[in-house]
Write an enzyme that holds these catalytic residues in place. Structure first.
Site, PDB file in Angstrom:
ATOM      1  N   GLU A 150       0.818  -1.221   0.000  1.00 22.84           N
ATOM      2  CA  GLU A 150       0.000   0.000   0.000  1.00 22.84           C
ATOM      3  C   GLU A 150       0.845   1.261   0.000  1.00 22.84           C
ATOM      4  OE1 GLU A 150      -3.275  -1.789   3.081  1.00 22.84           O
ATOM      5  OE2 GLU A 150      -2.338   0.144   3.481  1.00 22.84           O
ATOM      6  N   CYS A 209       3.204   8.573   1.159  1.00 25.75           N
ATOM      7  CA  CYS A 209       3.591   7.618   2.202  1.00 25.75           C
ATOM      8  C   CYS A 209       3.803   6.258   1.536  1.00 25.75           C
ATOM      9  CB  CYS A 209       2.441   7.581   3.214  1.00 25.75           C
ATOM     10  SG  CYS A 209       2.609   6.291   4.435  1.00 25.75           S
ATOM     11  N   CYS A 220       5.740  -7.213   7.992  1.00 27.35           N
ATOM     12  CA  CYS A 220       6.707  -6.626   8.922  1.00 27.35           C
ATOM     13  C   CYS A 220       7.000  -7.640  10.022  1.00 27.35           C
ATOM     14  CB  CYS A 220       6.113  -5.351   9.535  1.00 27.35           C
ATOM     15  SG  CYS A 220       7.251  -4.521  10.662  1.00 27.35           S
ATOM     16  N   CYS A 270       3.875  -5.297  16.074  1.00 28.61           N
ATOM     17  CA  CYS A 270       3.246  -4.372  17.025  1.00 28.61           C
ATOM     18  C   CYS A 270       1.768  -4.742  17.211  1.00 28.61           C
ATOM     19  CB  CYS A 270       3.373  -2.933  16.551  1.00 28.61           C
ATOM     20  SG  CYS A 270       5.091  -2.433  16.338  1.00 28.61           S
ATOM     21  N   CYS A 313      -1.052  -2.914  15.121  1.00 28.70           N
ATOM     22  CA  CYS A 313      -0.838  -2.684  13.684  1.00 28.70           C
ATOM     23  C   CYS A 313      -1.233  -3.906  12.859  1.00 28.70           C
ATOM     24  CB  CYS A 313       0.634  -2.351  13.461  1.00 28.70           C
ATOM     25  SG  CYS A 313       1.093  -2.216  11.730  1.00 28.70           S
ATOM     26  N   CYS A 327      -1.865   1.812   8.276  1.00 32.01           N
ATOM     27  CA  CYS A 327      -1.158   0.902   7.381  1.00 32.01           C
ATOM     28  C   CYS A 327      -1.673  -0.523   7.471  1.00 32.01           C
ATOM     29  CB  CYS A 327       0.348   0.974   7.619  1.00 32.01           C
ATOM     30  SG  CYS A 327       0.883   0.346   9.190  1.00 32.01           S
TER      31      CYS A 327
END
Ligand code: SAH
Ligand code: SF4
Length: 355
Positions: A86, A112, A119, A123, A126, A343
């Site tokens: 994205e 962005c 990832c 977290c 997220c 995100c």
């Protein structure tokens, strides 16, 4: 096939002789927005054919675009291996005209971009973190996001944009490719986005912050802090166990920055987790040691998330406390909330739509 966007101009100069051709190719790609090598008419036909045989011009295709009422646009791109990432276009300032219709101010944009598919940091708040890590993006896949978005929106080549590495992924976990992309973006024959207009946002990989600092490439740094004590931060961000708050602060202190600039600390406010004035007070104390500014972000809830969006009055009180105690602070307007701009959220929706 290799994407030509993955090559710095210097790499292209090594491959293509005479080397001034690299400059021409860069200008075609990044300034004249060529859609094929055959359009590059000041190159010899033989070279155009050779380029078309050996390289692709874009490693991305557009899978989905969503426009928010506030003008921000979110893009889902498909990579060559069918994975998706994205990027978001955020108009920061509209064009302005005087009473005679003359333009007095150009529009300003921030783009962005993502640095990884998924990832590793996991977290708790997220969505990208929830789905785990798939792979790093190469420099071409990073640069393509900005080029594509400028092209799709007819943003003229001379219009400089700001770039923030705040999409999917942890940029400092892909430091080599991100640093290469910073250089490609900065090339004056290319998009010419100075490193001073590029901000790398990190969850606080202290050792990588030190490495980036040593590279001294002139980018700005943003730290996703989100909490002021190790216990809360560790609960939100598992990486805090490897690099605690103090280690991040030390790394930031050693990071080379322009005298006039500040390090940005992002603070995601989550209801009843880190939204108290007590936290604000500790934040002021913690950051008193550095030239810092704070960007408060509303937690953007997503399906199945255990956290809640904070109350507006608590965010306002938090911000007032910081500002009145000399810590410069802004509240990130929830741009694109209606298009799920935090995100990972567009990707997630798309996948559940396809499921
Ligand atoms: N990995 C880097 C950069 C990408 S994340 C980092 O963590 O800094 C970019 C920003 O999106 C981070 O500040 C993160 O806190 C924020 N973010 C993630 N999930 C969010 C959510 N649900 N609501 C609001 N912001 C979110
Ligand atoms: Fe990764 Fe940043 Fe999401 Fe944390 S907030 S999981 S570091 S993308």
């Amino acid at each position: 096939m290799t994407s030509i966007l993955d090559l710095t101009k210097e790499e292209l100069e090594e491959k293509i002789k005479p080397s001034f051709r690299a400059k021409q190719i860069y200008q075609w790609i990044y300034q004249k927005y060529a859609n094929s090598f055959h359009e590059m008419l000041n190159l010899p036909k033989l070279l155009r054919d050779e380029l078309a045989q050996n390289y692709i011009l874009s490693p991305l295709t557009l899978a989905k675009e969503e426009q928010s009422i506030d003008g921000s646009k979110k893009y889902l791109f498909t990579l060559q291996d069918k994975l998706t990432i994205e990027s978001v276009l955020l108009p920061m300032k509209n064009e302005q005209f005087d009473k005679d219709g003359n333009r007095i101010c150009h529009a300003r944009y921030t783009i962005c971009i993502s640095s990884q598919v998924g990832c590793k940091m996991g977290c708790a708040f997220c969505l990208t973190g929830k789905s785990g890590f798939v792979r790093n993006l190469n420099a071409g896949e990073i640069t393509a996001q900005v080029l594509f978005i400028k092209k799709l929106n007819n943003i003229s080549a001379e219009r400089r944009v700001n770039i923030v590495y705040m999409g999917m992924g942890e940029p400092l976990d892909n430091l080599q490719n991100v640093a290469k992309a910073v250089g490609i973006f900065a090339d004056l024959d290319g998009l010419a986005v100075s490193p001073k207009r590029q901000t790398i946002s990190t969850s606080g990989l202290s050792r990588q912050i030190a490495k980036l600092g040593k590279m001294d490439i002139g980018v700005l740094l943003a730290i996703s802090l989100h909490a002021i004590d190790d216990e809360t931060r560790g609960r939100l961000m598992p990486i805090n166990k490897a690099y605690n708050i103090q280690s991040v602060i030390e790394a930031v202190k050693a990071f080379p920055i322009d005298m006039r600039k500040k390090i940005m600390f992002e603070y995601l406010i989550i209801k009843n987790v880190n939204d108290s004035l007590q936290s604000a007070k500790k934040l002021v104390k913690l950051l008193s040691q550095i030239k810092a500014k704070v960007n408060l972000i509303y937690f953007n809830p997503h399906n199945g998330s255990e956290f809640e969006r904070p109350d507006e009055k608590d965010v306002a009180a938090f911000a007032d406390f910081l500002n009145s105690h000399g810590l410069l602070c802004t509240i990130r307007q929830s741009k694109g909330l209606d298009i799920s701009a935090a995100c990972g959220q567009l990707k997630q929706r798309r996948e559940s739509e396809l499921a």
